[in-house]
Design a protein around this motif. Sequence first.
Motif: not given
Length: 159
Positions: A77-82, A91-93
């Motif tokens: 999973d991954h997501e943009f953050y500000e 994210g997680t790998a």
Amino acid sequence: MELNRRRYLGSLGTTAITLALAGCTSDESDSDEGNANGNSGDSDTSDSGNNNGDNNGGDTNSGDNGDDNQSDVEILDHEFYEEEFQSGVRGTAINNADRELSYVEATATFLDADGTQIGEGLDNVNDLAAGREWEFDCMYTSQDASRIEEYEVEVSVGF
């Protein structure tokens, strides 16, 4: 005679650089895309009807570890953050290999509305055990995070 010597030294230098960098690349990688509006890809699902620039399931790996062409490392999973003082992609790998991976790198490429690359962030880990998950954080280091429209994230293995 001087011209031949220069040509020889030039080709010798090119060969030395090529050999030095030969082990720095790896065929084992996984990539995904997302946008800065909170939409991210998930490499386990696919949604071709999404018009937000989201490209799910972007596995570009050509290498495998013998298990149904599964890559050694995979983005879960991954997501943009500000946040107030920083932004980027978290994210997680996971290490899908049956062995420890000595080096894993996550790279995020940040794009503006025109698709122009405006920045890049990376994170890495050493000695990722078989089956272990890794949380990565690829920070955007430029000043104006509001320019980010989309991003691409990739994990790769090796030196």
